[in-house]
Write an enzyme that holds these catalytic residues in place. Sequence first.
Site, PDB file in Angstrom:
ATOM      1  N   SER A  22       0.890  -1.163  -0.011  1.00 60.42           N
ATOM      2  CA  SER A  22      -0.078  -0.047  -0.245  1.00 60.42           C
ATOM      3  C   SER A  22       0.978   1.375  -0.089  1.00 60.42           C
ATOM      4  CB  SER A  22      -0.931  -0.006   1.133  1.00 60.42           C
ATOM      5  OG  SER A  22      -1.604   1.388   1.398  1.00 60.42           O
ATOM      6  N   TYR A  35      -1.451  -0.870  10.555  1.00 63.00           N
ATOM      7  CA  TYR A  35      -1.577  -1.423   9.131  1.00 63.00           C
ATOM      8  C   TYR A  35      -0.638  -0.599   8.342  1.00 63.00           C
ATOM      9  CZ  TYR A  35      -3.946  -1.731   4.454  1.00 63.00           C
ATOM     10  OH  TYR A  35      -4.059  -2.213   3.060  1.00 63.00           O
TER      11      TYR A  35
END
Length: 130
Positions: A22, A35
Amino acid sequence: MSAALQEHLKSKKEAYIINTTSILGFVPVAQGAVYSATKAALHSYTLTQRYILKDTSVKVLEIAPPLVQTQMINYDANAMPLTAFIEETMKVLGTDTNEVLVESAKMYCNNPGPNENILVNQVNDMMSGK
């Protein structure tokens, strides 16, 4: 899982490992600190995996999506529409690149260096409404 399959994959004429990270692995956000950290770790692992397998038939790719409109997040006007993300990703997958980045992700992933905190702070300020 991919480490466990490396020997099998190396026996193939052509094989791919594709890790999905990401942009948050490059520009972490405070709201999703854990995350972001896991995506940064996977990015690092991808780089080392690519190095380990560089002289084999196994190609190691990384897909680093930006914020994309999915069921994982509520609709966000800043998020890239899912169909646009898929279309652009498929085009990049058809090239020889190791890093599969849609155009809107590039500025975040090309942000390393001694002043990378500037963009990190800007993104976090924007997300917190500052």
